[in-house]
Design an enzyme around this catalytic site. Structure first.
Site, mmCIF file in Angstrom:
data_model
loop_
_atom_site.group_PDB
_atom_site.id
_atom_site.type_symbol
_atom_site.label_atom_id
_atom_site.label_comp_id
_atom_site.label_asym_id
_atom_site.label_seq_id
_atom_site.Cartn_x
_atom_site.Cartn_y
_atom_site.Cartn_z
ATOM 1 N N ARG A 50 -0.357 -9.770 -6.147
ATOM 2 C CA ARG A 50 -1.255 -9.707 -7.306
ATOM 3 C C ARG A 50 -1.002 -10.779 -8.345
ATOM 4 O O ARG A 50 -1.794 -10.973 -9.245
ATOM 5 C CB ARG A 50 -1.119 -8.353 -7.991
ATOM 6 C CG ARG A 50 -1.572 -7.203 -7.153
ATOM 7 C CD ARG A 50 -1.148 -5.891 -7.777
ATOM 8 N NE ARG A 50 -1.274 -4.824 -6.804
ATOM 9 C CZ ARG A 50 -0.373 -4.579 -5.855
ATOM 10 N NH1 ARG A 50 0.720 -5.297 -5.781
ATOM 11 N NH2 ARG A 50 -0.569 -3.605 -4.983
ATOM 12 N N HIS A 83 2.161 -12.628 5.170
ATOM 13 C CA HIS A 83 0.755 -12.771 4.796
ATOM 14 C C HIS A 83 0.661 -13.439 3.431
ATOM 15 O O HIS A 83 1.299 -12.996 2.476
ATOM 16 C CB HIS A 83 0.102 -11.387 4.753
ATOM 17 C CG HIS A 83 -1.403 -11.451 4.792
ATOM 18 N ND1 HIS A 83 -2.138 -12.058 3.808
ATOM 19 C CD2 HIS A 83 -2.301 -10.995 5.704
ATOM 20 C CE1 HIS A 83 -3.427 -11.968 4.119
ATOM 21 N NE2 HIS A 83 -3.555 -11.333 5.264
ATOM 22 N N TYR A 86 -4.145 -13.215 -1.292
ATOM 23 C CA TYR A 86 -5.587 -13.249 -1.020
ATOM 24 C C TYR A 86 -6.326 -14.239 -1.908
ATOM 25 O O TYR A 86 -7.379 -14.728 -1.552
ATOM 26 C CB TYR A 86 -6.194 -11.859 -1.208
ATOM 27 C CG TYR A 86 -5.614 -10.852 -0.264
ATOM 28 C CD1 TYR A 86 -5.813 -10.992 1.110
ATOM 29 C CD2 TYR A 86 -4.859 -9.787 -0.722
ATOM 30 C CE1 TYR A 86 -5.263 -10.089 1.991
ATOM 31 C CE2 TYR A 86 -4.309 -8.884 0.155
ATOM 32 C CZ TYR A 86 -4.506 -9.026 1.509
ATOM 33 O OH TYR A 86 -3.965 -8.147 2.382
ATOM 34 N N HIS A 123 -5.480 -16.788 4.625
ATOM 35 C CA HIS A 123 -6.945 -16.707 4.630
ATOM 36 C C HIS A 123 -7.460 -18.093 4.271
ATOM 37 O O HIS A 123 -7.050 -18.646 3.243
ATOM 38 C CB HIS A 123 -7.432 -15.690 3.593
ATOM 39 C CG HIS A 123 -7.188 -14.270 4.002
ATOM 40 N ND1 HIS A 123 -7.713 -13.197 3.332
ATOM 41 C CD2 HIS A 123 -6.489 -13.749 5.039
ATOM 42 C CE1 HIS A 123 -7.338 -12.086 3.922
ATOM 43 N NE2 HIS A 123 -6.587 -12.386 4.951
ATOM 44 N N GLU A 158 -6.279 -17.228 9.485
ATOM 45 C CA GLU A 158 -6.851 -15.961 9.955
ATOM 46 C C GLU A 158 -8.380 -16.043 9.971
ATOM 47 O O GLU A 158 -8.988 -16.592 9.045
ATOM 48 C CB GLU A 158 -6.386 -14.830 9.017
ATOM 49 C CG GLU A 158 -6.897 -13.464 9.457
ATOM 50 C CD GLU A 158 -6.312 -12.310 8.644
ATOM 51 O OE1 GLU A 158 -5.478 -12.544 7.747
ATOM 52 O OE2 GLU A 158 -6.715 -11.169 8.914
ATOM 53 N N ASP A 192 -7.998 -11.390 13.792
ATOM 54 C CA ASP A 192 -7.994 -10.015 13.284
ATOM 55 C C ASP A 192 -9.140 -9.288 13.987
ATOM 56 O O ASP A 192 -10.301 -9.708 13.894
ATOM 57 C CB ASP A 192 -8.196 -10.048 11.759
ATOM 58 C CG ASP A 192 -8.130 -8.670 11.124
ATOM 59 O OD1 ASP A 192 -8.847 -7.772 11.603
ATOM 60 O OD2 ASP A 192 -7.390 -8.498 10.134
ATOM 61 N N HIS A 195 -11.968 -8.109 11.600
ATOM 62 C CA HIS A 195 -12.736 -9.242 11.068
ATOM 63 C C HIS A 195 -13.660 -9.819 12.136
ATOM 64 O O HIS A 195 -14.806 -10.171 11.855
ATOM 65 C CB HIS A 195 -11.796 -10.346 10.576
ATOM 66 C CG HIS A 195 -10.914 -9.939 9.433
ATOM 67 N ND1 HIS A 195 -9.977 -10.767 8.869
ATOM 68 C CD2 HIS A 195 -10.825 -8.776 8.738
ATOM 69 C CE1 HIS A 195 -9.352 -10.143 7.882
ATOM 70 N NE2 HIS A 195 -9.842 -8.923 7.799
ATOM 71 N N HIS A 229 -4.023 -9.639 14.366
ATOM 72 C CA HIS A 229 -3.975 -8.487 13.464
ATOM 73 C C HIS A 229 -4.770 -7.371 14.115
ATOM 74 O O HIS A 229 -5.920 -7.575 14.493
ATOM 75 C CB HIS A 229 -4.611 -8.822 12.101
ATOM 76 C CG HIS A 229 -3.714 -9.611 11.201
ATOM 77 N ND1 HIS A 229 -4.166 -10.170 10.034
ATOM 78 C CD2 HIS A 229 -2.385 -9.901 11.288
ATOM 79 C CE1 HIS A 229 -3.155 -10.794 9.439
ATOM 80 N NE2 HIS A 229 -2.072 -10.652 10.176
ATOM 81 N N ASP A 242 -15.210 -5.972 5.541
ATOM 82 C CA ASP A 242 -13.814 -5.966 5.970
ATOM 83 C C ASP A 242 -13.206 -4.602 5.672
ATOM 84 O O ASP A 242 -12.524 -4.430 4.677
ATOM 85 C CB ASP A 242 -13.067 -7.084 5.233
ATOM 86 C CG ASP A 242 -11.619 -7.178 5.676
ATOM 87 O OD1 ASP A 242 -11.272 -6.502 6.664
ATOM 88 O OD2 ASP A 242 -10.844 -7.905 5.046
ATOM 89 N N HIS A 244 -10.857 -1.942 7.281
ATOM 90 C CA HIS A 244 -9.926 -1.594 8.359
ATOM 91 C C HIS A 244 -9.931 -0.082 8.606
ATOM 92 O O HIS A 244 -9.997 0.700 7.678
ATOM 93 C CB HIS A 244 -8.500 -2.007 7.984
ATOM 94 C CG HIS A 244 -8.344 -3.485 7.800
ATOM 95 N ND1 HIS A 244 -7.133 -4.074 7.544
ATOM 96 C CD2 HIS A 244 -9.241 -4.491 7.859
ATOM 97 C CE1 HIS A 244 -7.299 -5.382 7.445
ATOM 98 N NE2 HIS A 244 -8.566 -5.665 7.608
ATOM 99 N N GLU A 274 -2.548 -3.508 10.622
ATOM 100 C CA GLU A 274 -2.851 -3.485 9.181
ATOM 101 C C GLU A 274 -3.753 -2.288 8.878
ATOM 102 O O GLU A 274 -4.594 -2.340 7.994
ATOM 103 C CB GLU A 274 -3.581 -4.763 8.779
ATOM 104 C CG GLU A 274 -2.794 -6.029 8.913
ATOM 105 C CD GLU A 274 -3.607 -7.255 8.520
ATOM 106 O OE1 GLU A 274 -4.829 -7.246 8.730
ATOM 107 O OE2 GLU A 274 -3.020 -8.190 7.993
HETATM 108 ZN ZN ZN Z 1 -5.874 -9.274 8.900
HETATM 109 ZN ZN ZN Z 2 -5.541 -11.026 6.121
#
Ligand code: ZN
Ligand code: ZN
Length: 367
Positions: A50, A83, A86, A123, A158, A192, A195, A229, A242, A244, A274
């Site tokens: 974050r 990872h 973001y 990403h 990814e 992924d 995705h 992923h 997206d 999951h 994930e």
């Molecule tokens: Zn992923």
């Molecule tokens: Zn990701």
């Protein structure tokens, strides 16, 4: 706080099944958490997902991470896939924001090399309102620069669930970026499963699954496949959402994961869960599910009552959620059809991946 669940790592699986682990309390805890969850590979955030800036690791923490990898038998060069944050967007046409992203990205890469970690998942970002091709060039030039400024870590791009300006929703984007990388030994791709499906590549049947990987090999090439992923998808094919889902409960279904557990080309690379769970026990159980799927021979599946039952049970658990997402998707499609000539909306970079579920973790776990 290290995980208290206890699952035994498989010594017989041909695959490196693992999951995204918490590094709360110190990055070295991600290793013990992975071990206690039965992971043969794992992912984690290198710093707070974050914040732009986090304190550097102490030498003591770095040593502890390396020692834990040795104790628990993880090769940090091949079994660990951190990872990236973001909000890193190296394709951003706003130069100032791109530079800020680059700083955080370089900090991540340096952390990997401090820890001796050989892979880093990123990403690829969004070209926003910029010219797509031009921004892909910018992304590639940042990657080239970062590769020159570091020694060994491989940048793993990814694939994404969105459309248009979100880089990597199409395999062609990834191919184009890789094409511009000078040292190709330092670049790879992470697929992924959620995705992929949400971006419109069907992988939900045997034929579609095989066709996708053939397309992957034709467009990008298996030599670049560095990680997977694993997520089921709450949203239907091509929904660009997206979302999951736990294995077997979404639109992909358990058989996709059985096929993953039988794909020779996925052996030896991190295959990281994930899926949305509030604690590592969920991941531990899903790794055991994957190992069970690996043991299932394809020919006898329809006669295999245990398998048929498992499939039914999991699909039932996800039924309500699938229906909700299908309804939303249909409403969106109708709107789209009505306004097909209107200008395309820009897509913001990054999805919510595991961040939302890490937030949930924070509420349920003491750190
Ligand atoms: Zn992923
Ligand atoms: Zn990701």
């Amino acid at each position: 706080m290290p995980s208290t669940s206890s699952f035994v790592r498989s010594a017989v699986s041909k695959y490196k099944f693992g999951a995204h682990m918490s590094g709360a309390g110190g990055i070295s805890n991600s290793v013990t958490n992975a071990f206690n969850t039965g992971c043969n590979s794992f992912a984690m955030f290198l710093k707070s997902p974050r914040k732009w800036v986090s304190p550097q690791y102490t030498q003591e923490e770095v040593n502890k991470f390396k020692k834990n990898c040795e104790t628990y038998n993880y090769n940090p060069l091949t079994d660990v896939l951190p990872h990236g944050q973001y909000f890193i967007n190296l394709a951003n046409p706003d130069k100032e924001k791109a530079e800020k992203s680059y700083e955080s990205f370089m900090d991540d890469l340096n952390r990997c090399e401090q820890l001796g970690v050989g892979l880093y998942n990123l990403h690829p970002g969004s070209t926003l309102k910029g010219d797509h091709q031009l921004q892909l060039k910018q992304l590639a030039s940042y990657l080239n620069k970062a590769i020159k400024e570091t020694k060994f870590v491989k940048i793993v791009l990814e694939n994404m669930a969105g459309t248009g300006n979100l880089v990597g929703s199409s395999l062609v984007d990834l191919k184009e970026v890789i094409g511009m990388i000078e040292d190709k030994s330092r670049i790879g791709v992470c697929i992924d499963t959620c995705h992929t499906f949400a971006a419109g590549y069907d992988i939900s049947t045997t034929e579609a699954f095989n066709n996708f990987w053939k397309e992957f090999d034709d467009v990008i090439g298996f030599k670049y496949l560095s990680a997977v992923h694993l997520n089921d998808s709450k949203a239907p094919l091509g929904a660009n959402r997206d979302l999951h889902e736990r294995l077997g409960q979404g639109y992909l279904g358990i058989d996709v994961f059985r096929m993953i557990a039988h794909s020779e080309y996925l052996q030896g690379i991190p295959i990281v869960l994930e899926t949305p769970y509030e604690n590592d026990e969920g991941y531990g159980n899903e790794i055991k599910l994957l190992e069970w799927l690996e043991s299932k021979s394809e020919n006898e599946l329809l006669k295999d009552k245990e398998y048929v039952e498992k499939n039914k049970t999991l699909q039932k658990l996800g039924a309500k959620s699938r229906k909700e997402q299908l309804d939303k998707f249909e409403v969106k499609q109708k709107k789209r059809a009505g306004a097909s000539k209107r200008k395309k909306a820009t897509v913001e970079p990054g999805d919510n991946d595991i961040l939302s579920q890490m937030t949930k973790k924070r509420k349920t776990k003491k750190e």
